[in-house]
Design a protein around this motif. Structure first.
Motif, mmCIF file in Angstrom:
data_model
loop_
_atom_site.group_PDB
_atom_site.id
_atom_site.type_symbol
_atom_site.label_atom_id
_atom_site.label_comp_id
_atom_site.label_asym_id
_atom_site.label_seq_id
_atom_site.Cartn_x
_atom_site.Cartn_y
_atom_site.Cartn_z
ATOM 1 N N HIS A 211 -4.898 -4.208 -2.513
ATOM 2 C CA HIS A 211 -6.138 -5.788 -2.164
ATOM 3 C C HIS A 211 -5.660 -6.462 -1.388
ATOM 4 N N ASP A 212 -5.869 -7.566 -0.653
ATOM 5 C CA ASP A 212 -6.011 -7.835 0.487
ATOM 6 C C ASP A 212 -7.312 -9.060 1.317
ATOM 7 N N ALA A 213 -7.863 -9.214 0.939
ATOM 8 C CA ALA A 213 -9.231 -9.823 1.062
ATOM 9 C C ALA A 213 -9.064 -10.230 3.021
ATOM 10 N N LYS A 214 -8.222 -10.979 2.548
ATOM 11 C CA LYS A 214 -8.388 -11.545 3.670
ATOM 12 C C LYS A 214 -7.213 -10.849 4.986
ATOM 13 N N ARG A 215 -7.080 -9.897 4.651
ATOM 14 C CA ARG A 215 -6.115 -8.677 6.014
ATOM 15 C C ARG A 215 -6.677 -7.125 5.653
ATOM 16 N N PRO A 216 -8.009 -7.101 5.915
ATOM 17 C CA PRO A 216 -9.267 -5.672 5.825
ATOM 18 C C PRO A 216 -8.074 -4.644 6.178
ATOM 19 N N THR B 269 -5.226 -8.113 10.355
ATOM 20 C CA THR B 269 -5.691 -6.819 10.374
ATOM 21 C C THR B 269 -4.229 -5.829 9.955
ATOM 22 N N ILE C 123 -10.771 -2.917 1.538
ATOM 23 C CA ILE C 123 -9.883 -4.011 1.321
ATOM 24 C C ILE C 123 -8.683 -4.118 0.471
ATOM 25 N N GLY C 124 -9.650 -3.218 -0.447
ATOM 26 C CA GLY C 124 -8.256 -2.378 -1.364
ATOM 27 C C GLY C 124 -8.981 -1.143 -2.542
ATOM 28 N N THR C 125 -8.221 0.581 -1.683
ATOM 29 C CA THR C 125 -9.368 1.015 -2.900
ATOM 30 C C THR C 125 -8.591 1.998 -2.640
ATOM 31 N N SER D 257 0.705 -1.202 0.074
ATOM 32 C CA SER D 257 -0.220 -0.541 -0.142
ATOM 33 C C SER D 257 1.348 1.269 -0.269
#
Length: 214
Positions: free
Chosen positions: A57-62, A41, A75-77, A23
């Motif tokens: 983006h990482d759906a498993k780690r907000p 997290t 999640i990814g933005t 990120s």
């Protein structure tokens, strides 16, 4: 509070960071953040100022951002977070974010082109529209404001000005403005800010500016 920061910027200084997860964080002047990237997290706390986040983006780690009583979950933005003594805000450029205010009194989901502002005292959360081109414009040396008090705009300009800025007049400080200001020339920005109300910028020394009504 800044002693707990992992990264800080000085007056008129910006910084771009790449976190462990990929990120990217762009920090505005006089800003501070604390990062905790281990565990389930990803967590960043904005301790002062403003920052633009482009989250990997990482759906498993907000990815959670805390700022002055406002919590942003993604999640990814890509979004901009800002904090003053009175308000915290998040403006969304891409993706979707969940926003909650102090004590969970209010929460909402933002879409691109929306900005949420939280009153740090009451926890009240309001949502408005914003031109996506204006989000994070400070990265290009521009400050867009919409229906903001002169006092709040000065608080932002203070981060880019080496002199201390004072507004003795409560009447002037409470006037509301909408406009575009130049962060690369904060003295010019101050003049453009107060002149429509009959105000004047007094340059009393290299270290002091006083804004007053004529």
């Amino acid at each position: 509070i800044l002693f707990t920061a992992d990264y800080t910027t000085g007056t008129a200084q910006t910084m771009t960071l790449t976190l462990d997860d990929g990120s990217i964080v762009e920090m505005a002047a006089r800003s501070a953040i604390k990062t905790e990237m281990e565990g389930a997290t990803r967590h960043v706390t904005l301790l002062a100022g403003q920052a633009f986040f482009d989250v990997a983006h990482d759906a498993k780690r907000p990815f959670i951002v805390d700022a002055g009583g406002m919590k942003v979950g993604v999640i990814g933005t890509a979004f901009d977070v800002s904090m003053t003594s009175e308000h915290a805000s998040v403006a969304l450029a891409r993706g979707i974010v969940d926003v909650s205010a102090t004590g969970g009194k209010a929460d909402t989901e933002l879409s691109p082109g929306q900005i949420a502002r939280a009153d740090r005292a009451s926890g009240t959360l309001t949502v408005d529209s914003i031109d996506i081109a204006e989000i994070g414009a400070w990265r290009d040396g521009k400050l867009f404001v919409n229906d903001a008090t002169i006092a709040s705009v000065v608080a932002t300009l203070q981060r880019y000005h080496p002199a201390w800025i004072r507004i003795p007049s409560g009447t002037l400080a409470s006037q509301r403005v909408t406009g575009l200001y130049d962060l690369k020339d904060p003295d010019q920005a101050l003049e453009a800010l107060v002149e429509p109300f009959g105000g004047k910028v007094h340059r009393l020394s290299p270290y002091l500016r006083v804004l007053s009504l004529l």
